[in-house]
Design a protein around this motif. Structure first.
Motif, short mmCIF file in Angstrom:
data_model
loop_
_atom_site.label_atom_id
_atom_site.label_comp_id
_atom_site.label_asym_id
_atom_site.label_seq_id
_atom_site.Cartn_x
_atom_site.Cartn_y
_atom_site.Cartn_z
N PHE A 1 3.53 -4.93 6.75
CA PHE A 1 2.58 -4.07 6.08
C PHE A 1 1.35 -4.86 5.63
O PHE A 1 1.47 -5.89 4.99
CB PHE A 1 3.24 -3.41 4.86
N GLY A 2 0.17 -4.34 5.96
CA GLY A 2 -1.08 -4.97 5.57
C GLY A 2 -1.69 -4.29 4.36
O GLY A 2 -1.12 -3.36 3.79
N LYS B 1 -0.88 2.23 2.48
CA LYS B 1 -0.80 2.96 1.21
C LYS B 1 -0.05 4.26 1.45
O LYS B 1 -0.28 4.95 2.43
CB LYS B 1 -2.19 3.29 0.67
N GLY B 2 0.85 4.60 0.53
CA GLY B 2 1.56 5.88 0.63
C GLY B 2 2.51 5.97 1.80
O GLY B 2 2.81 7.05 2.28
N ALA C 1 -0.25 -3.72 -0.50
CA ALA C 1 0.52 -2.80 0.33
C ALA C 1 1.48 -2.00 -0.55
O ALA C 1 2.00 -2.50 -1.54
CB ALA C 1 1.29 -3.57 1.40
N GLU C 2 1.71 -0.73 -0.19
CA GLU C 2 2.61 0.14 -0.93
C GLU C 2 3.50 0.89 0.05
O GLU C 2 3.00 1.57 0.95
CB GLU C 2 1.83 1.15 -1.76
N SER D 1 1.98 -6.51 -3.88
CA SER D 1 2.45 -5.38 -3.09
C SER D 1 3.56 -4.67 -3.84
O SER D 1 4.20 -5.24 -4.72
CB SER D 1 2.97 -5.86 -1.73
N SER D 2 3.79 -3.42 -3.47
CA SER D 2 4.81 -2.62 -4.14
C SER D 2 5.73 -2.00 -3.09
O SER D 2 5.26 -1.36 -2.15
CB SER D 2 4.13 -1.52 -4.96
N VAL D 3 7.02 -2.19 -3.27
CA VAL D 3 8.01 -1.56 -2.38
C VAL D 3 9.13 -0.99 -3.24
O VAL D 3 9.55 -1.61 -4.21
CB VAL D 3 8.55 -2.56 -1.32
#
Length: 102
Positions: A11-12, A16-17, A40-41, A68-70
């Motif tokens: 993921f770059g 998003k979303g 990145a999300e 980033s958020s995962v």
């Protein structure tokens, strides 16, 4: 099912979303998921990780930077980085399935 020897998804900063649902990830020799770019999300729902190993200090399931958020919902993360698996804490040979970078 994604059964590949390398990273499954990367993921770059424009990711998003993103929602990934109902996928089984198998066989990654590097981290299954990488988030090496800022911001990145992604959300994973009802996914499973089996037999992923990660490289060096990287997590078997995800390797992400600190911006980033995962999120994981109803996922089975049964991977432990060790192949074969080693159980214990404080053992220098034991590492996690997730890593977070600065």
């Amino acid at each position: 099912t994604i059964d590949l020897g390398g990273t499954h998804l990367s993921f770059g900063s424009n990711a998003k979303g993103i929602v990934v649902r109902g996928v089984t990830f198998m066989g990654a020799k590097s981290s299954s998921l990488t988030f090496h770019h800022h911001g990145a999300e992604a959300v994973f729902e009802d996914c499973v990780w089996i037999g992923n190993s990660g490289m060096n200090n990287a997590g078997a399931v995800a390797d992400l930077n600190s911006t980033s958020s995962v999120s994981f919902f109803r996922c089975e993360i049964s991977d432990s980085k060790q192949m074969p698996r080693v159980v214990g804490y404080g053992n220098p040979g034991v590492s996690s399935s997730l890593t977070i970078r600065n």
